[in-house]
Design a protein around this motif. Sequence first.
Motif, PDB file in Angstrom:
ATOM      1  N   UNK A  68       0.813  -1.222   0.000  1.00  0.00           N
ATOM      2  CA  UNK A  68       0.000   0.000   0.000  1.00  0.00           C
ATOM      3  C   UNK A  68       0.843   1.268   0.000  1.00  0.00           C
ATOM      4  N   UNK A  69       2.050   1.165   0.512  1.00  0.00           N
ATOM      5  CA  UNK A  69       2.891   2.350   0.658  1.00  0.00           C
ATOM      6  C   UNK A  69       3.998   2.447  -0.389  1.00  0.00           C
ATOM      7  N   UNK A  91       9.808   5.689  16.553  1.00  0.00           N
ATOM      8  CA  UNK A  91      11.032   6.437  16.232  1.00  0.00           C
ATOM      9  C   UNK A  91      12.266   5.556  16.402  1.00  0.00           C
ATOM     10  N   UNK A  92      12.260   4.731  17.447  1.00  0.00           N
ATOM     11  CA  UNK A  92      13.369   3.806  17.699  1.00  0.00           C
ATOM     12  C   UNK A  92      13.431   2.777  16.578  1.00  0.00           C
ATOM     13  N   UNK A  93      12.276   2.215  16.239  1.00  0.00           N
ATOM     14  CA  UNK A  93      12.211   1.177  15.203  1.00  0.00           C
ATOM     15  C   UNK A  93      12.698   1.736  13.865  1.00  0.00           C
ATOM     16  N   UNK A  94      12.214   2.902  13.483  1.00  0.00           N
ATOM     17  CA  UNK A  94      12.612   3.492  12.200  1.00  0.00           C
ATOM     18  C   UNK A  94      14.105   3.800  12.186  1.00  0.00           C
ATOM     19  N   UNK A 100       5.681   6.604   5.978  1.00  0.00           N
ATOM     20  CA  UNK A 100       4.346   6.607   5.373  1.00  0.00           C
ATOM     21  C   UNK A 100       3.380   5.735   6.179  1.00  0.00           C
ATOM     22  N   UNK A 101       3.852   4.593   6.641  1.00  0.00           N
ATOM     23  CA  UNK A 101       3.009   3.690   7.435  1.00  0.00           C
ATOM     24  C   UNK A 101       2.656   4.329   8.767  1.00  0.00           C
ATOM     25  N   UNK A 102       3.641   4.930   9.419  1.00  0.00           N
ATOM     26  CA  UNK A 102       3.423   5.562  10.730  1.00  0.00           C
ATOM     27  C   UNK A 102       2.468   6.750  10.621  1.00  0.00           C
ATOM     28  N   UNK A 103       2.586   7.503   9.546  1.00  0.00           N
ATOM     29  CA  UNK A 103       1.740   8.692   9.368  1.00  0.00           C
ATOM     30  C   UNK A 103       0.279   8.366   9.099  1.00  0.00           C
ATOM     31  N   UNK A 143      13.654   2.680   2.871  1.00  0.00           N
ATOM     32  CA  UNK A 143      13.130   2.110   4.119  1.00  0.00           C
ATOM     33  C   UNK A 143      12.502   3.208   4.972  1.00  0.00           C
ATOM     34  N   UNK A 144      13.202   4.324   5.113  1.00  0.00           N
ATOM     35  CA  UNK A 144      12.686   5.436   5.899  1.00  0.00           C
ATOM     36  C   UNK A 144      11.358   5.946   5.317  1.00  0.00           C
TER      37      UNK A 144
END
Length: 134
Positions: A68-69, A102-105, A130-133, A124-125
């Motif tokens: 999706x992203x 934030x840690x995971x990313x 995009x998923x987090x947002x 990756x970032x």
Amino acid sequence: MNRTTMRESAFKLIYSLEIQKKQDNLKEQIDIYFESENIENKSAKEYIEDAVLGIENHKEEILGLIEKNLKADWKIDRISKIDLSILKLAIYEIQYKEIPFKVVINEAVELAKKYGEDSSKNFVNGILASIVNK
């Protein structure tokens, strides 16, 4: 073994399984990995096993989020195995674990810098952001 080292070990196993296309008898694959890498730390074993089995149990949802992203003209099979493995681990931690995104990313980007191509860290970032947002 600290969390960063555990995460890197989990990534290596996930990547290995991705390349082998071995999704059967995961528990045995995990045990072989522990033995070959001399991983004896109990919390490391628990973390790695949880990550690998958790990713397998939520495979459809995780791959769906990645798909999706992606940009419109991209397909999931176009993603390098390294980037895909990093994304699977990071998305599993963001979606199903109580680890701050934030840690995971940050850790996912560090893995991408270390193991991926030059463009991997940005890719990756971008996917994870995009998923987090959403």
